[in-house]
Write an enzyme that holds these catalytic residues in place. Structure first.
Site, PDB file in Angstrom:
ATOM      1  N   GLY A  83       0.956  -0.925  -0.104  1.00  0.00           N
ATOM      2  CA  GLY A  83      -0.249  -0.033  -0.034  1.00  0.00           C
ATOM      3  C   GLY A  83       0.759   1.511  -0.078  1.00  0.00           C
ATOM      4  O   GLY A  83       0.752   2.349   0.747  1.00  0.00           O
ATOM      5  N   SER A 103       1.090   3.387  -2.421  1.00  0.00           N
ATOM      6  CA  SER A 103       0.913   4.871  -3.642  1.00  0.00           C
ATOM      7  C   SER A 103       0.516   5.404  -3.107  1.00  0.00           C
ATOM      8  O   SER A 103       0.299   6.493  -3.017  1.00  0.00           O
ATOM      9  CB  SER A 103       0.395   4.149  -4.540  1.00  0.00           C
ATOM     10  N   SER A 104       0.224   5.831  -1.597  1.00  0.00           N
ATOM     11  CA  SER A 104      -0.471   7.427  -0.773  1.00  0.00           C
ATOM     12  C   SER A 104      -1.208   6.315   0.979  1.00  0.00           C
ATOM     13  O   SER A 104      -0.324   6.031   1.629  1.00  0.00           O
ATOM     14  CB  SER A 104      -2.240   6.749  -1.152  1.00  0.00           C
ATOM     15  N   GLY A 105      -1.169   7.245   1.535  1.00  0.00           N
ATOM     16  CA  GLY A 105      -1.179   7.918   2.689  1.00  0.00           C
ATOM     17  C   GLY A 105      -0.351   7.247   3.940  1.00  0.00           C
ATOM     18  O   GLY A 105       0.655   7.121   3.380  1.00  0.00           O
ATOM     19  N   ASP A 151      -0.848  -6.442  -5.976  1.00  0.00           N
ATOM     20  CA  ASP A 151      -1.971  -6.986  -6.539  1.00  0.00           C
ATOM     21  C   ASP A 151      -1.738  -7.688  -5.158  1.00  0.00           C
ATOM     22  O   ASP A 151      -1.717  -9.022  -4.939  1.00  0.00           O
ATOM     23  CB  ASP A 151      -3.352  -7.661  -7.534  1.00  0.00           C
ATOM     24  N   TYR A 166     -15.270  -4.481   7.449  1.00  0.00           N
ATOM     25  CA  TYR A 166     -14.027  -3.308   7.663  1.00  0.00           C
ATOM     26  C   TYR A 166     -13.093  -4.104   9.022  1.00  0.00           C
ATOM     27  O   TYR A 166     -12.452  -4.045   9.029  1.00  0.00           O
ATOM     28  CB  TYR A 166     -14.085  -2.318   7.472  1.00  0.00           C
ATOM     29  N   ALA A 215     -14.249  -6.253  11.266  1.00  0.00           N
ATOM     30  CA  ALA A 215     -14.827  -7.439  10.936  1.00  0.00           C
ATOM     31  C   ALA A 215     -12.646  -8.033  10.580  1.00  0.00           C
ATOM     32  O   ALA A 215     -11.968  -8.746  11.391  1.00  0.00           O
ATOM     33  CB  ALA A 215     -15.680  -8.536  10.889  1.00  0.00           C
TER      34      ALA A 215
END
Length: 211
Positions: free
Chosen positions: A11, A13-15, A53, A145, A147
């Protein structure tokens, strides 16, 4: 001779994933950043962007195999990739529920299983699993989410008890709100998952749960 530290971040690519990638690279670590939108991963010294992915097993194997082939060791894996499949429990299609768990839970599980043999052989390693305060709390329209994050937390803590004997730690991080596109994507998904005649439409439009 001390080896340069190597870290893998999903992950990226952002945040938080993007911010972590930039921070570790600035500090001289070799960083392998994975994301579906590989073009959004920052480039520069010490950074190796790879299309990833985490719902695709072949992609996960390629990500880890590339890192280990090029670096021969790994110090840290940050399982950061995730998203919120928002919407009423009743109306979110089961295939999207499965996608939520594939992204937020099973992807992290597979990547961790792929790197554990190398970390055991090194007698050192750190697995950082990015959960959320939503793993302990809950709110309407985000049941799957919550869970998936709760599952990640229990799995990570159980894993930690198994791998400490090999010099490895598995830890959970539970962020609150951050500067990212997470909230927008989640709310977009809420709207997409609502049926045109949904009984939950007035509830969603009221917005009281966002206060």
């Amino acid at each position: 001779m001390t080896k340069t530290k190597v870290i893998a971040i999903t992950g990226a690519s952002s945040g938080m994933g993007k911010a972590a990638l930039q921070l570790f690279a600035q500090r001289g670590w070799i960083v392998y950043g994975g994301a579906r939108r590989v073009e959004n991963i920052p480039t520069g010294t010490n950074i190796h962007p790879i299309k990833l992915d985490i719902t695709d097993s072949e992609s996960n194997h390629h990500f880890i195999n590339t890192l280990l082939t090029e670096q021969q060791h790994i110090d840290v894996l940050i399982n950061n990739a995730g998203y919120g499949e928002g919407g009423p429990v009743e109306e979110i299609p089961l295939e999207k529920v499965r996608k939520q768990f594939e992204t937020n839970f099973f992807g992290a599980v597979e990547l961790t299983k792929l790197i554990l043999p190398k970390m055991r052989s090194q007698n050192v390693g750190r697995i950082v699993n990015i959960s959320s305060i939503g793993g302990d709390l809950y709110m309407p329209l985000n049941a799957y989410y919550h869970a998936s994050k709760a599952a990640l937390q229990q799995w990570s803590d159980a894993l930690d008890t198994e791998v400490q004997q090999f010099g490895i730690r598995s830890v959970i991080v539970q962020p609150g709100g951050t500067q990212s596109s997470w909230s927008k994507i989640t709310m977009d998904n809420v709207r997409k998952n609502l049926k045109p005649d949904s009984a939950y439409l007035p509830f969603v439009n009221s917005g009281w749960y966002l206060i």
